[in-house]
Scaffold this motif. Structure first.
Motif, PDB file in Angstrom:
ATOM      1  N   ASP A  47       0.698  -1.341   0.002  1.00  0.00           N
ATOM      2  CA  ASP A  47       0.033   0.205  -0.100  1.00  0.00           C
ATOM      3  C   ASP A  47       0.901   1.162   0.082  1.00  0.00           C
ATOM      4  N   VAL A  48       1.295   1.538  -1.086  1.00  0.00           N
ATOM      5  CA  VAL A  48       2.408   2.777  -1.292  1.00  0.00           C
ATOM      6  C   VAL A  48       1.327   3.888  -1.699  1.00  0.00           C
ATOM      7  N   THR A  49       1.773   5.293  -1.323  1.00  0.00           N
ATOM      8  CA  THR A  49       0.971   6.374  -1.700  1.00  0.00           C
ATOM      9  C   THR A  49       2.121   7.116  -2.205  1.00  0.00           C
ATOM     10  N   VAL A  50       2.833   6.762  -3.260  1.00  0.00           N
ATOM     11  CA  VAL A  50       3.579   7.730  -4.252  1.00  0.00           C
ATOM     12  C   VAL A  50       2.835   7.905  -5.513  1.00  0.00           C
ATOM     13  N   ASP A  51       2.713   9.276  -5.637  1.00  0.00           N
ATOM     14  CA  ASP A  51       2.140   9.835  -6.810  1.00  0.00           C
ATOM     15  C   ASP A  51       3.005  10.149  -7.937  1.00  0.00           C
ATOM     16  N   ASN A  52       2.585  10.096  -9.287  1.00  0.00           N
ATOM     17  CA  ASN A  52       3.395  10.263 -10.452  1.00  0.00           C
ATOM     18  C   ASN A  52       3.187  11.672 -10.751  1.00  0.00           C
TER      19      ASN A  52
END
Length: 53
Positions: A47-52
């Protein structure tokens, strides 16, 4: 705890060391074969929360 286990193992020092090694290998095997695969979906590692951006 470890001294309690050591005192209750049968045999002399070499036999106790061999039995301890076998017990450690068995615990690691059970963890990798059954416990970790069962627990993996419950852990939030994917569950990663890295935005492009």
């Amino acid at each position: 705890m470890y001294s309690w286990i050591w005192r209750h193992l049968p045999g002399n020092g070499w036999a106790k060391a061999l039995i301890s090694l076998v017990l450690i290998i068995a615990v690691v095997y059970v963890l990798f074969q059954y416990v970790f695969p069962w627990a993996e979906p419950l852990l939030p590692f994917n569950d990663v929360t890295v935005d492009n951006q």
